[in-house]
Design a protein around this motif. Structure first.
Motif, PDB file in Angstrom:
ATOM      1  N   LEU A 171      73.613   9.700  38.479  1.00  0.00           N
ATOM      2  CA  LEU A 171      72.807   9.811  39.692  1.00  0.00           C
ATOM      3  C   LEU A 171      73.497   9.163  40.888  1.00  0.00           C
ATOM      4  CD1 LEU A 171      69.203   9.194  38.329  1.00  0.00           C
ATOM      5  CD2 LEU A 171      70.224  11.366  39.047  1.00  0.00           C
ATOM      6  N   ALA A 172      74.183   8.051  40.659  1.00  0.00           N
ATOM      7  CA  ALA A 172      74.915   7.408  41.751  1.00  0.00           C
ATOM      8  C   ALA A 172      76.034   8.323  42.249  1.00  0.00           C
ATOM      9  CB  ALA A 172      75.479   6.064  41.297  1.00  0.00           C
ATOM     10  N   LYS A 173      76.732   8.957  41.322  1.00  0.00           N
ATOM     11  CA  LYS A 173      77.798   9.895  41.687  1.00  0.00           C
ATOM     12  C   LYS A 173      77.216  11.080  42.465  1.00  0.00           C
ATOM     13  CE  LYS A 173      82.287  10.568  40.963  1.00  0.00           C
ATOM     14  NZ  LYS A 173      83.331   9.550  41.177  1.00  0.00           N
ATOM     15  N   PHE A 174      76.083  11.568  42.013  1.00  0.00           N
ATOM     16  CA  PHE A 174      75.376  12.658  42.687  1.00  0.00           C
ATOM     17  C   PHE A 174      75.033  12.257  44.126  1.00  0.00           C
ATOM     18  CE2 PHE A 174      70.896  14.393  43.295  1.00  0.00           C
ATOM     19  CZ  PHE A 174      71.315  15.623  43.780  1.00  0.00           C
ATOM     20  N   ALA A 175      74.528  11.024  44.308  1.00  0.00           N
ATOM     21  CA  ALA A 175      74.147  10.556  45.638  1.00  0.00           C
ATOM     22  C   ALA A 175      75.366  10.381  46.542  1.00  0.00           C
ATOM     23  CB  ALA A 175      73.385   9.240  45.528  1.00  0.00           C
ATOM     24  N   LEU A 176      76.483   9.963  45.980  1.00  0.00           N
ATOM     25  CA  LEU A 176      77.704   9.811  46.777  1.00  0.00           C
ATOM     26  C   LEU A 176      78.198  11.158  47.304  1.00  0.00           C
ATOM     27  CD1 LEU A 176      79.739   7.209  44.680  1.00  0.00           C
ATOM     28  CD2 LEU A 176      78.953   6.905  47.035  1.00  0.00           C
ATOM     29  N   ASN A 183      85.701  -2.465  58.487  1.00  0.00           N
ATOM     30  CA  ASN A 183      85.568  -1.027  58.293  1.00  0.00           C
ATOM     31  C   ASN A 183      84.161  -0.701  57.816  1.00  0.00           C
ATOM     32  OD1 ASN A 183      85.819   1.678  57.816  1.00  0.00           O
ATOM     33  ND2 ASN A 183      87.429   1.510  56.270  1.00  0.00           N
ATOM     34  N   VAL A 184      83.329  -0.202  58.727  1.00  0.00           N
ATOM     35  CA  VAL A 184      81.939   0.105  58.373  1.00  0.00           C
ATOM     36  C   VAL A 184      81.798   1.547  57.895  1.00  0.00           C
ATOM     37  CG1 VAL A 184      80.960  -1.601  59.936  1.00  0.00           C
ATOM     38  CG2 VAL A 184      81.417   0.717  60.778  1.00  0.00           C
ATOM     39  N   ASN A 185      82.873   2.290  57.887  1.00  0.00           N
ATOM     40  CA  ASN A 185      82.821   3.698  57.479  1.00  0.00           C
ATOM     41  C   ASN A 185      83.372   3.911  56.081  1.00  0.00           C
ATOM     42  OD1 ASN A 185      81.776   4.641  60.002  1.00  0.00           O
ATOM     43  ND2 ASN A 185      83.824   4.391  60.896  1.00  0.00           N
ATOM     44  N   VAL A 186      83.337   2.875  55.256  1.00  0.00           N
ATOM     45  CA  VAL A 186      83.816   3.020  53.885  1.00  0.00           C
ATOM     46  C   VAL A 186      82.864   3.907  53.099  1.00  0.00           C
ATOM     47  CG1 VAL A 186      84.984   0.794  53.899  1.00  0.00           C
ATOM     48  CG2 VAL A 186      82.590   0.918  53.182  1.00  0.00           C
ATOM     49  N   ARG A 187      83.332   4.424  51.996  1.00  0.00           N
ATOM     50  CA  ARG A 187      82.506   5.286  51.139  1.00  0.00           C
ATOM     51  C   ARG A 187      81.532   4.419  50.360  1.00  0.00           C
ATOM     52  NH1 ARG A 187      82.322  10.360  48.692  1.00  0.00           N
ATOM     53  NH2 ARG A 187      82.021  10.422  46.421  1.00  0.00           N
ATOM     54  N   THR A 188      80.250   4.671  50.552  1.00  0.00           N
ATOM     55  CA  THR A 188      79.225   3.900  49.857  1.00  0.00           C
ATOM     56  C   THR A 188      77.958   4.733  49.782  1.00  0.00           C
ATOM     57  OG1 THR A 188      78.096   1.749  49.771  1.00  0.00           O
ATOM     58  CG2 THR A 188      78.279   2.794  51.943  1.00  0.00           C
ATOM     59  N   LEU A 189      76.967   4.271  49.039  1.00  0.00           N
ATOM     60  CA  LEU A 189      75.689   4.975  48.971  1.00  0.00           C
ATOM     61  C   LEU A 189      74.999   4.900  50.329  1.00  0.00           C
ATOM     62  CD1 LEU A 189      74.334   3.730  45.518  1.00  0.00           C
ATOM     63  CD2 LEU A 189      75.262   5.995  46.041  1.00  0.00           C
ATOM     64  N   LYS A 190      74.513   6.032  50.814  1.00  0.00           N
ATOM     65  CA  LYS A 190      73.825   6.080  52.097  1.00  0.00           C
ATOM     66  C   LYS A 190      72.339   5.765  51.969  1.00  0.00           C
ATOM     67  CE  LYS A 190      77.607   7.620  54.056  1.00  0.00           C
ATOM     68  NZ  LYS A 190      78.433   6.703  54.865  1.00  0.00           N
ATOM     69  N   CYS A 191      71.804   5.925  50.768  1.00  0.00           N
ATOM     70  CA  CYS A 191      70.367   5.743  50.556  1.00  0.00           C
ATOM     71  C   CYS A 191      70.062   4.315  50.096  1.00  0.00           C
ATOM     72  CB  CYS A 191      69.867   6.732  49.507  1.00  0.00           C
ATOM     73  SG  CYS A 191      70.604   6.501  47.872  1.00  0.00           S
ATOM     74  N   SER A 192      68.790   3.966  50.136  1.00  0.00           N
ATOM     75  CA  SER A 192      68.350   2.688  49.581  1.00  0.00           C
ATOM     76  C   SER A 192      68.526   2.711  48.073  1.00  0.00           C
ATOM     77  CB  SER A 192      66.879   2.430  49.914  1.00  0.00           C
ATOM     78  OG  SER A 192      66.695   2.343  51.306  1.00  0.00           O
ATOM     79  N   ALA A 193      68.896   1.565  47.514  1.00  0.00           N
ATOM     80  CA  ALA A 193      69.117   1.492  46.069  1.00  0.00           C
ATOM     81  C   ALA A 193      68.504   0.219  45.516  1.00  0.00           C
ATOM     82  CB  ALA A 193      70.606   1.538  45.751  1.00  0.00           C
ATOM     83  N   LEU A 194      67.820   0.358  44.395  1.00  0.00           N
ATOM     84  CA  LEU A 194      67.282  -0.772  43.651  1.00  0.00           C
ATOM     85  C   LEU A 194      68.016  -0.836  42.319  1.00  0.00           C
ATOM     86  CD1 LEU A 194      65.147  -3.022  43.143  1.00  0.00           C
ATOM     87  CD2 LEU A 194      63.622  -1.215  42.273  1.00  0.00           C
ATOM     88  N   LEU A 195      68.776  -1.899  42.110  1.00  0.00           N
ATOM     89  CA  LEU A 195      69.494  -2.089  40.849  1.00  0.00           C
ATOM     90  C   LEU A 195      68.656  -2.980  39.942  1.00  0.00           C
ATOM     91  CD1 LEU A 195      73.123  -2.804  42.164  1.00  0.00           C
ATOM     92  CD2 LEU A 195      71.915  -0.625  41.968  1.00  0.00           C
TER      93      LEU A 195
END
Length: 373
Positions: A123-128, A224-236
């Motif tokens: 799911l994390a890969k899907f969100a990325l 660098n604020v444009n790094v590749r990361t999850l754009k959505c809220s995440a609860l681990l």
């Protein structure tokens, strides 16, 4: 008909959805609506949607969420109950390919992902790769790293010296649980042995162990604020006795701290949604409410979530698109939340979430914040 249409027309039914990477098994409940997301679940290795999520979705506290949002359980190829052995010529999809199968399942819906272990990674890969399709993620026991050489060797030795059920049990549960919670382990061992197709499980496990590292990097203010990361809220989410603790903490360190909350559950084992479903549901309610969905949901039955922060951290909340600090307000309201739980004694600042309004539940943590319950 598209996969999305198939799911809408077969409410409450299961369906094998054809994707470019093989058929995935989908079980839909509730009616999808254009203005509301679907809760999309994905299970861990050795489990299917029932053994992974049944304790959570059958819990009485979960019914409030189920009434508002449709649920789509996705099972990896060959992992559903009584699955036939996959053909010998079948090349089991990689974790990346399984994540790319999901758009075919829910083409037209926004998603709140709920995944465990391998399912959390997918799911994390899907969100990325499809950030516009994902509103939020609840990731239990996620491991963002690829297997190292030593892990690879250890897993190969384990394959030679242990049965598949033993290997899966060691993946799902901590040593303390395996040694002391005999009923729980016996239940899951029986499930893995009698319900799941051993050959198919082995292929899914091998695919998970061959995963690539999640390509994520923590944005640095002023850097660098444009790094590749999850754009959505995440609860681990992780239990403090889980074998995945270090991996989940590592994942938290790699994600955007303004969109990520780490929930480490005290006295909890490898499957928090099975061990302490009420507390997972409580956190899930706050998480979904913070995204602006069904804010009228009652919190009367919720127990307290407690947020433990270092003194250098601050807590703020968002209301719509505005964010404003609630740190002082939360500290003042602590006087109303003193009780038996305060005796648990935290070395960090304790802040009760009881007083947070329904429209301002999403938390943004300026540095690493650990929510405990």
């Amino acid at each position: 008909a598209s996969a999305a249409m198939v799911l809408e027309e077969n409410e409450g039914d299961s369906e094998h959805v054809e994707t470019p990477y093989g058929n995935v098994h989908c079980i839909m409940s509730g009616t999808a609506k254009a203005n509301r997301p679907v809760i999309l679940t994905f299970h861990d290795v050795g489990l299917n949607h029932k053994s992974c999520f049944e304790s959570l979705f059958n819990h009485e506290d979960m019914q409030e969420i189920v009434r508002h949002l449709p649920i789509c359980h996705v099972e990896a190829p060959g992992q559903h109950e009584a699955a036939k052995t996959l053909p010998s010529a079948y090349a089991y999809p990689s974790m990346d390919q399984l994540s790319e199968a999901l758009p075919a399942v829910l083409k037209h819906f926004g998603v709140i992902g709920l995944g465990v272990g391998a399912g959390a990674y997918i799911l994390a890969k899907f969100a990325l790769n499809h950030p516009d399709m994902v509103d939020g993620l609840v990731l239990i026991n996620i491991n963002p790293s690829a297997e190292g050489l030593m892990d690879s060797v250890a897993n190969k030795l384990t394959e030679w010296t242990h049965t598949l059920p033993d290997t899966v049990i060691a993946h799902l549960f901590g040593k303390d649980e395996i040694e002391n919670n005999h009923d729980l382990i016996a239940t899951y061992r029986h499930h893995i042995t009698t319900t799941m197709n051993q050959s198919n499980v082995s292929q899914f496990f091998r695919s998970y162990n061959s995963r690539n590292a999640l390509d994520v990097e923590r944005p640095i203010p002023g850097g660098n604020v444009n790094v590749r990361t999850l754009k959505c809220s995440a609860l681990l989410v992780v239990g403090d006795n889980s074998p995945a603790v270090e991996a989940v903490v590592d994942c938290n360190s790699k994600l955007n701290p303004t969109k990520t909350t780490l929930l480490k559950m005290a006295d909890c084992g490898g499957l928090p949604q099975v061990d302490q479903p009420a507390k997972v549901i409580e956190a899930l309610k706050y998480f979904i409410q913070g995204m602006g969905y069904f804010s009228a949901v009652s919190s009367a039955g919720m127990t307290r979530l407690r947020s433990r922060t270092a003194s250098s951290s601050s807590i703020t909340s968002m209301e719509g698109s505005r964010s404003r600090s609630h740190t002082n307000e939360l500290q003042r309201d602590r006087t109303h939340s003193r009780g038996a739980e305060d005796k648990r004694g935290r070395s960090h600042t304790d802040t009760s979430m009881d007083s947070i309004s329904h429209s301002s539940v999403t938390q943004i943590i300026s540095k690493s914040t650990e929510v405990t319950c």
